[in-house]
Scaffold this motif. Structure first.
Motif, PDB file in Angstrom:
ATOM      1  N   ARG A 124       1.045  -1.009  -0.034  1.00 46.58           N
ATOM      2  CA  ARG A 124      -0.024  -0.128  -0.214  1.00 46.58           C
ATOM      3  C   ARG A 124       0.989   1.162   0.137  1.00 46.58           C
ATOM      4  NH1 ARG A 124      -5.647   0.193   0.667  1.00 46.58           N
ATOM      5  NH2 ARG A 124      -5.352  -1.877   0.120  1.00 46.58           N
ATOM      6  N   ILE A 125       0.894   2.007  -1.047  1.00 45.46           N
ATOM      7  CA  ILE A 125       1.590   3.019  -1.169  1.00 45.46           C
ATOM      8  C   ILE A 125       0.973   4.191  -0.680  1.00 45.46           C
ATOM      9  CG2 ILE A 125       3.097   4.656  -2.984  1.00 45.46           C
ATOM     10  CD1 ILE A 125       2.930   2.249  -5.005  1.00 45.46           C
ATOM     11  N   THR A 126       1.675   5.056   0.143  1.00 43.11           N
ATOM     12  CA  THR A 126       1.198   6.275   0.790  1.00 43.11           C
ATOM     13  C   THR A 126       2.151   7.312   0.911  1.00 43.11           C
ATOM     14  OG1 THR A 126       0.048   7.198   2.606  1.00 43.11           O
ATOM     15  CG2 THR A 126       1.200   5.069   2.928  1.00 43.11           C
ATOM     16  N   PHE A 127       2.096   8.497   0.758  1.00 41.85           N
ATOM     17  CA  PHE A 127       2.822   9.519   1.059  1.00 41.85           C
ATOM     18  C   PHE A 127       2.577  10.268   2.438  1.00 41.85           C
ATOM     19  CE2 PHE A 127       3.429   9.534  -3.805  1.00 41.85           C
ATOM     20  CZ  PHE A 127       4.329   8.648  -3.948  1.00 41.85           C
ATOM     21  N   TYR A 159     -10.681  26.957 -14.984  1.00 42.03           N
ATOM     22  CA  TYR A 159     -10.456  25.746 -14.499  1.00 42.03           C
ATOM     23  C   TYR A 159      -9.107  25.202 -14.737  1.00 42.03           C
ATOM     24  CZ  TYR A 159     -15.303  25.023 -12.974  1.00 42.03           C
ATOM     25  OH  TYR A 159     -16.364  25.765 -12.368  1.00 42.03           O
ATOM     26  N   ARG A 160      -8.408  25.171 -15.810  1.00 47.41           N
ATOM     27  CA  ARG A 160      -7.034  25.003 -16.088  1.00 47.41           C
ATOM     28  C   ARG A 160      -6.082  25.922 -15.206  1.00 47.41           C
ATOM     29  NH1 ARG A 160      -7.883  25.479 -22.922  1.00 47.41           N
ATOM     30  NH2 ARG A 160      -9.388  23.714 -22.954  1.00 47.41           N
ATOM     31  N   LEU A 161      -6.387  27.033 -14.946  1.00 48.86           N
ATOM     32  CA  LEU A 161      -5.512  27.704 -14.025  1.00 48.86           C
ATOM     33  C   LEU A 161      -5.649  27.211 -12.423  1.00 48.86           C
ATOM     34  CD1 LEU A 161      -3.498  30.041 -13.865  1.00 48.86           C
ATOM     35  CD2 LEU A 161      -5.705  31.474 -13.222  1.00 48.86           C
ATOM     36  N   ALA A 162      -7.004  26.821 -12.231  1.00 50.94           N
ATOM     37  CA  ALA A 162      -7.198  26.056 -11.135  1.00 50.94           C
ATOM     38  C   ALA A 162      -6.386  24.669 -10.577  1.00 50.94           C
ATOM     39  CB  ALA A 162      -8.591  25.654 -10.816  1.00 50.94           C
ATOM     40  N   TRP A 163      -6.346  24.002 -12.101  1.00 51.03           N
ATOM     41  CA  TRP A 163      -5.429  22.694 -11.797  1.00 51.03           C
ATOM     42  C   TRP A 163      -3.974  22.837 -11.690  1.00 51.03           C
ATOM     43  CZ3 TRP A 163      -7.170  18.289 -10.854  1.00 51.03           C
ATOM     44  CH2 TRP A 163      -8.256  17.875 -11.431  1.00 51.03           C
ATOM     45  N   VAL A 164      -3.421  24.082 -12.092  1.00 49.19           N
ATOM     46  CA  VAL A 164      -1.936  24.624 -12.086  1.00 49.19           C
ATOM     47  C   VAL A 164      -1.873  24.871 -10.464  1.00 49.19           C
ATOM     48  CG1 VAL A 164      -0.330  26.368 -12.395  1.00 49.19           C
ATOM     49  CG2 VAL A 164      -1.706  25.450 -14.367  1.00 49.19           C
ATOM     50  N   PHE A 165      -2.862  25.604  -9.899  1.00 49.52           N
ATOM     51  CA  PHE A 165      -2.735  25.938  -8.522  1.00 49.52           C
ATOM     52  C   PHE A 165      -2.814  24.537  -7.740  1.00 49.52           C
ATOM     53  CE2 PHE A 165      -3.878  30.465  -9.797  1.00 49.52           C
ATOM     54  CZ  PHE A 165      -2.787  31.095  -9.254  1.00 49.52           C
ATOM     55  N   MET A 166      -3.697  23.788  -8.050  1.00 53.55           N
ATOM     56  CA  MET A 166      -3.506  22.383  -7.162  1.00 53.55           C
ATOM     57  C   MET A 166      -2.398  21.745  -7.307  1.00 53.55           C
ATOM     58  SD  MET A 166      -7.570  21.389  -7.382  1.00 53.55           S
ATOM     59  CE  MET A 166      -7.881  21.453  -9.258  1.00 53.55           C
ATOM     60  N   ILE A 167      -2.032  21.972  -8.291  1.00 49.33           N
ATOM     61  CA  ILE A 167      -0.656  21.077  -8.616  1.00 49.33           C
ATOM     62  C   ILE A 167       0.509  21.537  -7.614  1.00 49.33           C
ATOM     63  CG2 ILE A 167       1.133  20.447 -10.099  1.00 49.33           C
ATOM     64  CD1 ILE A 167      -1.093  19.943 -12.552  1.00 49.33           C
ATOM     65  N   HIS A 169       0.082  23.273  -5.112  1.00 44.79           N
ATOM     66  CA  HIS A 169      -0.281  23.128  -3.693  1.00 44.79           C
ATOM     67  C   HIS A 169       0.238  21.649  -3.337  1.00 44.79           C
ATOM     68  CE1 HIS A 169      -2.279  22.099   0.036  1.00 44.79           C
ATOM     69  NE2 HIS A 169      -3.232  21.356  -0.576  1.00 44.79           N
ATOM     70  N   VAL A 170      -0.127  20.802  -4.096  1.00 43.45           N
ATOM     71  CA  VAL A 170       0.559  19.319  -3.600  1.00 43.45           C
ATOM     72  C   VAL A 170       1.897  19.226  -3.790  1.00 43.45           C
ATOM     73  CG1 VAL A 170       0.293  16.896  -4.762  1.00 43.45           C
ATOM     74  CG2 VAL A 170      -1.725  18.023  -4.421  1.00 43.45           C
ATOM     75  N   THR A 171       2.881  20.092  -4.620  1.00 43.42           N
ATOM     76  CA  THR A 171       4.157  20.007  -4.736  1.00 43.42           C
ATOM     77  C   THR A 171       4.731  20.684  -3.408  1.00 43.42           C
ATOM     78  OG1 THR A 171       4.020  20.175  -7.066  1.00 43.42           O
ATOM     79  CG2 THR A 171       6.194  20.842  -5.831  1.00 43.42           C
ATOM     80  N   LEU A 172       4.093  21.906  -3.022  1.00 46.49           N
ATOM     81  CA  LEU A 172       4.869  22.343  -1.759  1.00 46.49           C
ATOM     82  C   LEU A 172       4.522  21.617  -0.453  1.00 46.49           C
ATOM     83  CD1 LEU A 172       3.543  26.239  -2.456  1.00 46.49           C
ATOM     84  CD2 LEU A 172       5.827  25.099  -2.504  1.00 46.49           C
ATOM     85  N   GLN A 173       3.074  20.916  -0.429  1.00 48.54           N
ATOM     86  CA  GLN A 173       2.871  20.052   0.729  1.00 48.54           C
ATOM     87  C   GLN A 173       3.776  19.032   0.740  1.00 48.54           C
ATOM     88  OE1 GLN A 173       0.123  21.625   3.166  1.00 48.54           O
ATOM     89  NE2 GLN A 173       0.105  19.453   3.135  1.00 48.54           N
ATOM     90  N   SER A 174       4.196  18.251  -0.455  1.00 49.93           N
ATOM     91  CA  SER A 174       4.953  17.257  -0.462  1.00 49.93           C
ATOM     92  C   SER A 174       6.344  17.226  -0.390  1.00 49.93           C
ATOM     93  CB  SER A 174       4.661  16.580  -1.881  1.00 49.93           C
ATOM     94  OG  SER A 174       3.297  15.984  -2.044  1.00 49.93           O
ATOM     95  N   ILE A 175       6.866  18.578  -0.695  1.00 48.30           N
ATOM     96  CA  ILE A 175       8.176  18.858  -0.588  1.00 48.30           C
ATOM     97  C   ILE A 175       8.262  19.081   1.018  1.00 48.30           C
ATOM     98  CG2 ILE A 175       9.967  20.792  -0.635  1.00 48.30           C
ATOM     99  CD1 ILE A 175       8.922  21.186  -3.507  1.00 48.30           C
ATOM    100  N   GLN A 176       7.744  19.610   1.599  1.00 53.55           N
ATOM    101  CA  GLN A 176       7.756  20.082   3.182  1.00 53.55           C
ATOM    102  C   GLN A 176       7.497  18.839   3.926  1.00 53.55           C
ATOM    103  OE1 GLN A 176       5.501  23.747   4.845  1.00 53.55           O
ATOM    104  NE2 GLN A 176       4.857  23.937   2.680  1.00 53.55           N
TER     105      GLN A 176
END
Length: 288
Positions: A124-127, A159-167, A169-176
């Motif tokens: 089970r893969i989890t970050f 909505y495409r801009l929203a996807w950019v912001f969500m990516i 967000h995920v990137t910053l959360q994951s780096i931290q």
């Protein structure tokens, strides 16, 4: 992620499409595909109906969430749309494939994890870097929705801009999250990460021998010890596993568990879901 978030992902996918020249039936076809494909991996919840051996923990987010099954789900929606609307368009397949891929990939980032590489890898893969209910996603998609209501012609752009912001967000959360994980990880302990509902805040669960510590931490503050727990590692769990098959599944599914063995009960729980003195995932038997 939770059902609402997956639904919002589907709505954001649909919103990203330029539908200016779509007929009413085409809009319906693409809407059904975007929403349905964003939900379909969670069809495994029906396995609870025939689960008699406590395996649901393994089945949920298992093979149905495998990235290798995504083309199958995409083909299924292609056929469903053809059956409902007699409409064939390869874009339906690709939209469904993207929807399923987003569902499966987003679930990797919270503590529950997925069988992303099943059947070739059963781990089970989890970050643990995104909360299972993430209000940042809701907020970003909500802003795109209201902006598009005000100016419908810019909806795909919004909505495409929203996807950019969500990516982002995920990137910053994951780096931290990765940075904090590496700070706690040593050769002698086990570490798990669980994102808080508050952005950039995490719970770090550290287990060394029989001692389990749960810290609240982020890269801008000093860690705060929230809970200090003791796991009864010498307890015999065979009776628990015999009477509660779900306990054996939890033991195999979790990165590590806390064992409870006192005068009243014998059980195990996943400390990643420990809140207010108890864990959401706790399997036990009462002692006579």
């Amino acid at each position: 992620m939770d059902t609402i978030t997956h639904t919002l992902f589907g709505a954001a996918l649909y919103g990203s499409l330029d539908k200016q020249n779509f007929s009413k039936s085409q809009k319906q076809a693409f809407f059904i595909t975007a929403i349905g494909a964003s939900q379909i991996p969670d069809i495994d919840v029906v396995s609870q109906l025939w689960d008699t051996e406590g395996q649901y923990q393994m089945w949920h987010r298992g093979i149905t969430h495998s990235i290798f099954l995504a083309p199958f789900w995409a083909l299924l929606f292609f056929l469903i749309i053809w059956a409902l609307f007699r409409y064939k368009d390869r874009k339906i397949f690709w939209l469904a494939l993207i929807g399923v891929a987003i569902h499966n990939t987003s679930d990797l980032f919270n503590a529950w994890g997925t069988g992303f590489l099943e059947p070739f890898l059963n781990t089970r893969i989890t970050f643990g870097t995104i909360s299972i209910i993430d209000f940042v996603f809701w907020t970003i998609i909500g802003i795109a929705f209201f902006a598009s209501r005000k100016n419908p012609g810019k909806a795909p752009h919004n909505y495409r801009l929203a996807w950019v912001f969500m990516i982002v967000h995920v990137t910053l959360q994951s780096i931290q999250g990765y940075f904090l994980y590496e700070q706690y990880k040593t050769e002698n302990n086990q570490v798990a990460l669980s994102a808080s509902f508050i952005p950039w805040h995490f719970q770090i669960i550290d287990k060394t021998d029989s001692q389990v510590h749960i810290y609240s931490d982020n890269i801008f503050m000093k860690p705060k010890l929230e809970y200090s727990l003791e796991s009864k590692e010498d307890a015999d769990l065979e009776e628990l596993f015999a009477k509660r098959p779900e306990a054996r599944t939890l033991y195999e599914w979790s990165p590590f568990v806390v064992v409870v063995d006192d005068e009243k009960q014998l059980g195990i729980y996943d400390p990643r879901f420990y809140r207010n003195g108890q864990s959401f995932l706790f399997e036990y038997i009462k002692k006579n």
